[in-house]
Design a protein around this motif. Structure first.
Motif, PDB file in Angstrom:
ATOM      1  N   ALA A 115       0.827  -1.209   0.000  1.00 15.23           N
ATOM      2  CA  ALA A 115       0.000   0.000   0.000  1.00 15.23           C
ATOM      3  C   ALA A 115       0.856   1.251   0.000  1.00 15.23           C
ATOM      4  O   ALA A 115       1.872   1.321   0.685  1.00 15.23           O
ATOM      5  CB  ALA A 115      -0.916   0.013   1.219  1.00 15.23           C
ATOM      6  N   VAL A 124      -1.863  -1.777   5.852  1.00 15.06           N
ATOM      7  CA  VAL A 124      -1.557  -2.877   4.950  1.00 15.06           C
ATOM      8  C   VAL A 124      -1.465  -4.178   5.754  1.00 15.06           C
ATOM      9  O   VAL A 124      -0.953  -4.197   6.866  1.00 15.06           O
ATOM     10  CB  VAL A 124      -0.267  -2.595   4.142  1.00 15.06           C
ATOM     11  CG1 VAL A 124       0.943  -2.448   5.036  1.00 15.06           C
ATOM     12  CG2 VAL A 124      -0.024  -3.636   3.080  1.00 15.06           C
ATOM     13  N   ALA A 131       4.663  -0.950   2.821  1.00 12.29           N
ATOM     14  CA  ALA A 131       3.962   0.317   2.639  1.00 12.29           C
ATOM     15  C   ALA A 131       4.960   1.443   2.444  1.00 12.29           C
ATOM     16  O   ALA A 131       6.124   1.348   2.861  1.00 12.29           O
ATOM     17  CB  ALA A 131       3.058   0.614   3.829  1.00 12.29           C
TER      18      ALA A 131
END
Length: 182
Positions: A115, A124, A131
């Motif tokens: 993410a 995430v 992330a």
């Protein structure tokens, strides 16, 4: 029951002025009336999505209660406002909820595996979640056991430009990761 509630600044929700402590109303119907809150903190973002223009609190929902099956929203006749959450506290509570309820349906605010932060945060979840974000963003990680999906590690970091760098991918152990671009 402990739950979470988002407000406009100053404890205002849909024009109603709440107070710290106990608030009471007559009826609780999730679709029409009552005081609303959510069991999963992330579901507050469905109603108050801009974290810079909202406040989030831990509350105690009581009295008559009703649910409508839309996310974890609850309507109640008694809402005790307990504590205002910082942005970091909010996401730690969200991660704790995910860890406590690993097999429940995921909030739409949780991204699987990889993410990039949007609206100031990335949540995430996966076997090896990664992330990335820009300065000031919150990165929240829930690492799963690959066999049963239970959460084996949670982590939270803010992109500060010193320990956590902008536009750099991190794993749940908060170390930099190489991520293939799609």
């Amino acid at each position: 029951m402990i739950a979470y509630k988002g407000f406009a600044p100053g404890l205002i929700c849909r024009g109603y002025q709440f107070i710290m402590g106990l608030n009471k109303t007559e009826k609780a119907n999730c679709g029409r009336n009552g005081f609303h809150c959510a069991e999963n903190p992330l579901d507050c973002l469905n109603y108050y999505s801009n974290m810079d223009q909202a406040e989030y609190y831990i509350v105690n929902a009581g009295g008559d209660m009703d649910e409508d099956g839309n996310d974890t929203k609850i309507s109640c006749t008694e809402l005790t406002i307990l504590k205002k959450l910082t942005k970091e506290d909010f996401f730690l509570h969200a991660l704790a909820f995910i860890a406590d309820h690993p097999l429940r349906e995921w909030s739409r605010h949780v991204i699987k595996d990889k993410a990039k932060a949007v609206l100031g945060y990335a949540v995430v979840r996966g076997i090896d979640p990664v992330a990335s974000g820009t300065k000031g963003d919150i990165l929240a990680f829930a690492k799963e056991n690959p066999v049963n999906g239970h959460i084996i590690q949670i982590a939270l970091a803010q992109v500060d430009g010193i320990k956590v760098l902008p536009d750099t991918w991190y794993g749940a152990d908060l170390t930099e990761r190489r991520v293939a671009l799609l």
